[in-house]
Write an enzyme that holds these catalytic residues in place. Sequence first.
Site, mmCIF file in Angstrom:
data_model
loop_
_atom_site.group_PDB
_atom_site.id
_atom_site.type_symbol
_atom_site.label_atom_id
_atom_site.label_comp_id
_atom_site.label_asym_id
_atom_site.label_seq_id
_atom_site.Cartn_x
_atom_site.Cartn_y
_atom_site.Cartn_z
ATOM 1 N N PHE A 386 0.796 -1.232 0.000
ATOM 2 C CA PHE A 386 0.000 0.000 0.000
ATOM 3 C C PHE A 386 0.827 1.280 0.000
ATOM 4 O O PHE A 386 0.422 2.291 0.592
ATOM 5 C CB PHE A 386 -0.969 0.006 1.191
ATOM 6 C CG PHE A 386 -1.645 -1.313 1.428
ATOM 7 C CD1 PHE A 386 -2.299 -1.965 0.391
ATOM 8 C CD2 PHE A 386 -1.595 -1.923 2.676
ATOM 9 C CE1 PHE A 386 -2.909 -3.196 0.607
ATOM 10 C CE2 PHE A 386 -2.203 -3.156 2.898
ATOM 11 C CZ PHE A 386 -2.860 -3.794 1.854
ATOM 12 N N CYS A 387 1.991 1.281 -0.656
ATOM 13 C CA CYS A 387 2.867 2.462 -0.677
ATOM 14 C C CYS A 387 3.156 2.959 0.736
ATOM 15 O O CYS A 387 3.293 4.159 0.979
ATOM 16 C CB CYS A 387 2.259 3.580 -1.515
ATOM 17 S SG CYS A 387 2.235 3.218 -3.282
ATOM 18 N N ALA A 388 3.228 2.019 1.668
ATOM 19 C CA ALA A 388 3.594 2.320 3.058
ATOM 20 C C ALA A 388 4.403 1.135 3.571
ATOM 21 O O ALA A 388 4.074 0.519 4.578
ATOM 22 C CB ALA A 388 2.357 2.559 3.911
#
Length: 464
Positions: A386-388
Amino acid sequence: MSASLNTAATTTADGPACGEPLAVLGRDVTVPLVTGGEVTYAALDYAASAPALQRVWDDVAAYAPYYGSVHRGAGYLSQLSTDLFEQSRVTVAEFLDCRPSDQVVFTRSTTDSLNLLAAVLPADCQVFVFETEHHASLLPWTNARVSYLNAPRTPGEAVATLERALADRTASIEEGHGPALVCVTGASNVTGELWPVKELAAAAHAHGARIVLDAAQLAPHHPVSVRDLDVDWVAFSGHKLYAPFGSGVLAGRADWLQEADPYLAGGGASRKVARREDGGVDVEWHTTAARHEAGSPNVIGVYSIASACKALKEAGFENLVARENQLIAKVREGLAEVPAVRVLSLFGDDAPRVGVISFVVDGWNSSHFAAALSAEYGIGVRDGLFCAHPLVRTLLGSEPQAQGECGAPEAAPGERSLNAIRVSFGAGTPDEHVERFVRAVKELVADGAKWQYRTEEGRCVPAV
C-alpha cells in the site's frame, strides 16, 4: 467583464439522508465472474481512488462546453474558465476552514503537493516524519535533514515520541540552526486509524516547528479545519475525494511558498520577464499561488475538487461519518468472527478510524485472496504493501505468508513475500457491498477458492 456559469454546482447535493450512500459513478456496473454469470461490482478500494460523485460528474459535464484557457485570454470562455478556477480556490479554502492569509495552491495530487512543499523548504530545514507514513509523505524530503520516528503504538505515544525528538533538537540548537517541519498523516492509508493531529501540531509549535497534514485519507471521511487543528499546511488529492481528473491541493501558510523559487518555471508563474543587456533575462515571479502553478492549469480537475467539496459539505459530515461508522462496525464484526483473519492495527481495536481496514488470512497469500474476491465475487480490494512499506512490514512482523496457489507480488531473492489485503469504503458504498465482502471472506476461509490461480507479471490471476 465578469463571466459566470450556471451549472449543477448551484444545486443541492445528490440527496442522501443518513443511512443512504451518496450517488457515485459505476454503482450499476456489472462484471463477469470466473464461475459464470455477472454481478454488480463492489468497489471497495476507495483508499486508492474513490469513484466520482454523480454530482461532480454532472457539474463537470455542464461546464465542459464552456472550457477555455485560464488566465490567458480576453474571450468570454477564457474569462468564465478563469472565474471558475479562482472561485474553486475560494471553495476549497472554505472547505478546509483556512485562515485569511493562507494560500491554496492547486497541484496534481497529495504526492505532488508534498513534493512542492519539500522544494520550498528553507535552507537547513530539519524534517520529522514517522515511519508509518505513506510514501508520498515519507520520501519527498531529500534536500532536508530527516529524522524518521519509530511507529508509535498509541496516539499518546505518537505525541510523546515527537515531543522527545523536538526537545532533543531544541537542546542541540546552535546559532544559525535552520527551521523544522513535522509531517504527519491524518488517517492511516493502511489501518484507517485517526492520528492525534491537533496534539501533534501543539507539540510542534511548542518547539518552534511547523507541521504539514497529509489529509489524503482524512478529508474524504471527516471535516478538516486548518484553524481548529492549527496545522501550517494541509495536502490532499481530488481522486480520493470523489473528484477525478488528477488534481490536488496544498493549502496553508504563504511565507515559505512566496520566498522560494517557483516549483516549476514557466508561463503563469512569471509576472514579468525582460532581457538584460548582457543577453540574459530578469524574471519577476508572482507572489500569489500562481507562483507554483506554472503552465496551463487543470481547470476541470480543479473544478471537480470544488464540486466534491460542496457536495460533501451539503451532505453533512455528521451524517456521512455516522453512516461510515456503521459500515466499519459491520466489517470489523464480520472479520472478528473468522479466527483465521488478523486485522492490522497500530493503536488497537478501540481506536477511531475511517473506512480503511487491512488484514491477513492464515493459510493464504494476500494476493491470492484478493484475486479470489475479485474473480469469484466481483469485489475489488487491494493487496500488497500500500505504498507504506515500512508500516506494513512493522505490522506484519515476521509472520509467514503462505503462498497458496500463487504468491504475487513476488518477493526479492532471499526475502519472504509480505503483503496484506485492504478493504476501503466511504460515502458512496452501499450496505450490500460490505455485506457481500464479509460473506465472501467467510466462504473463502471455510471452503477455499473455487478456481485455480497463477502468477502472471507480478499479479495473481485466474488460470485459464
